[in-house]
Design a protein around this motif. Structure first.
Motif, PDB file in Angstrom:
ATOM      1  N   ILE A 211       0.831  -1.202   0.000  1.00  0.00           N
ATOM      2  CA  ILE A 211       0.000   0.000   0.000  1.00  0.00           C
ATOM      3  C   ILE A 211       0.870   1.257   0.000  1.00  0.00           C
ATOM      4  CG2 ILE A 211      -0.391   0.055   2.507  1.00  0.00           C
ATOM      5  CD1 ILE A 211      -2.852   1.065  -0.345  1.00  0.00           C
ATOM      6  N   ALA A 212       2.004   1.240   0.679  1.00  0.00           N
ATOM      7  CA  ALA A 212       2.911   2.395   0.633  1.00  0.00           C
ATOM      8  C   ALA A 212       3.383   2.638  -0.802  1.00  0.00           C
ATOM      9  CB  ALA A 212       4.102   2.188   1.565  1.00  0.00           C
ATOM     10  N   HIS A 213       3.700   1.565  -1.518  1.00  0.00           N
ATOM     11  CA  HIS A 213       4.131   1.696  -2.907  1.00  0.00           C
ATOM     12  C   HIS A 213       3.045   2.331  -3.767  1.00  0.00           C
ATOM     13  CE1 HIS A 213       4.968   0.434  -7.048  1.00  0.00           C
ATOM     14  NE2 HIS A 213       6.230   0.589  -6.683  1.00  0.00           N
ATOM     15  N   GLU A 214       1.810   1.876  -3.587  1.00  0.00           N
ATOM     16  CA  GLU A 214       0.713   2.409  -4.397  1.00  0.00           C
ATOM     17  C   GLU A 214       0.412   3.871  -4.068  1.00  0.00           C
ATOM     18  OE1 GLU A 214      -0.642   1.150  -7.060  1.00  0.00           O
ATOM     19  OE2 GLU A 214       0.531  -0.684  -6.886  1.00  0.00           O
ATOM     20  N   VAL A 215       0.526   4.250  -2.789  1.00  0.00           N
ATOM     21  CA  VAL A 215       0.324   5.649  -2.410  1.00  0.00           C
ATOM     22  C   VAL A 215       1.438   6.505  -3.018  1.00  0.00           C
ATOM     23  CG1 VAL A 215       0.254   7.285  -0.481  1.00  0.00           C
ATOM     24  CG2 VAL A 215      -0.944   5.085  -0.300  1.00  0.00           C
ATOM     25  N   ALA A 216       2.669   6.019  -2.927  1.00  0.00           N
ATOM     26  CA  ALA A 216       3.803   6.759  -3.507  1.00  0.00           C
ATOM     27  C   ALA A 216       3.630   6.922  -5.007  1.00  0.00           C
ATOM     28  CB  ALA A 216       5.112   6.033  -3.192  1.00  0.00           C
TER      29      ALA A 216
END
Length: 195
Positions: free
Chosen positions: A75-80
Motif C-alpha cells: 500500500i505504501a508503494h501504491e500511495v507513492a
C-alpha cells in the motif's frame, strides 16, 4: 460505463474480514481479523486504495512514502505511485525497525507513513520514531483501515479510508479463550509479550 471503485465492496469481494479467534500483534485477542493482503493481492484494488489514500493527503507536500514491512509495503508503494514520489519500507532486524537495503531519508524530507491496518498504531509509530531520529519530517500517517477507535500514539495527522470497530480483549479476559476456542496467529509480526 466503468463502475466507481468502492472500498466496502472490495473488502467483502476479496475476503479481507476473517472470522475466528485471533492473536493480534498487540498481544490482544479478537473474533475478527482484517487481512488486507487479500485486497492488495489484486493490482487494480491496490492501485485504487493507494490513490484513495493519496487523495487524503494531497493538501500536504510529501517527498517520500514509507511503510512498515510487511503489511505496509504494497500500500505504501501504491500511495507513492499515486503521489509521484519514491517509496521505502522499514523492516525489523532483531526486533528493531530499520531502513535497510540501501534506503535512506534526507534530513528535512517530508514523509508520509502508510500502513494497511492500524489497530494500536505500534508498528507505524516505530517507523515514525525511526524516521524522525534520522532527521525526516513525518507529516502524516495513512491507512486503509482504522481499527484504533481513536486510541493511537500519533502526534501527526492520521487519516484512514475506513474506520472499523472490531472488539478485542486482553488474553486473560478473552471470552473465546474461556470457551476453549483455539487461537490463531495471523500476520507476520510476533505478538508483543506482556511482562
Amino acid at each position: 460505463m466503468k463502475q466507481e471503485w468502492n472500498l466496502s465492496e472490495a473488502l467483502i469481494r476479496t475476503g479481507v474480514v476473517k472470522e475466528g479467534h485471533f492473536l493480534l500483534s498487540s498481544g490482544r485477542h479478537s473474533q475478527q481479523y482484517m487481512q488486507c493482503a487479500q485486497l492488495l493481492q489484486h493490482p487494480a484494488d491496490a492501485e485504487q486504495a493507494g490513490q484513495a489514500i493519496a487523495n487524503l493527503f494531497r493538501d500536504m507536500e510529501i517527498d517520500v512514502v514509507v511503510g512498515p514491512a510487511l503489511g505496509g509495503v504494497v500500500i505504501a508503494h501504491e500511495v507513492a505511485r499515486a503521489l509521484g514520489v519514491r517509496c521505502l519500507f522499514a523492516e525489523r532486524k532483531e526486533g528493531v525497525m530499520e531502513l535497510r537495503r540501501g534506503f535512506e531519508v534526507e534530513k528535512g524530507e517530508r514523509v508520509l507513513a502508510v500502513e494497511d491496518v492500524v489497530t494500536t498504531g505500534g508498528s507505524v509509530q516505530e517507523v515514525v520514531t525511526l524516521l524522525e531520529g534520522m532527521g525526516a519530517d513525518v507529516v502524516g500517517i495513512g491507512s486503509i483501515v482504522d481499527r484504533s477507535q481513536g486510541k493511537t500514539p500519533f502526534t501527526v495527522p492520521y487519516r484512514a479510508l475506513m474506520p472499523i470497530e472490531i472488539k478485542c480483549w486482553e488474553a486473560e479476559n478473552c471470552p473465546l479463550c474461556a470457551k476453549g476456542t483455539p487461537v490463531v496467529k495471523p500476520g507476520s509480526r510476533t505478538p508483543i509479550s506482556k511482562k
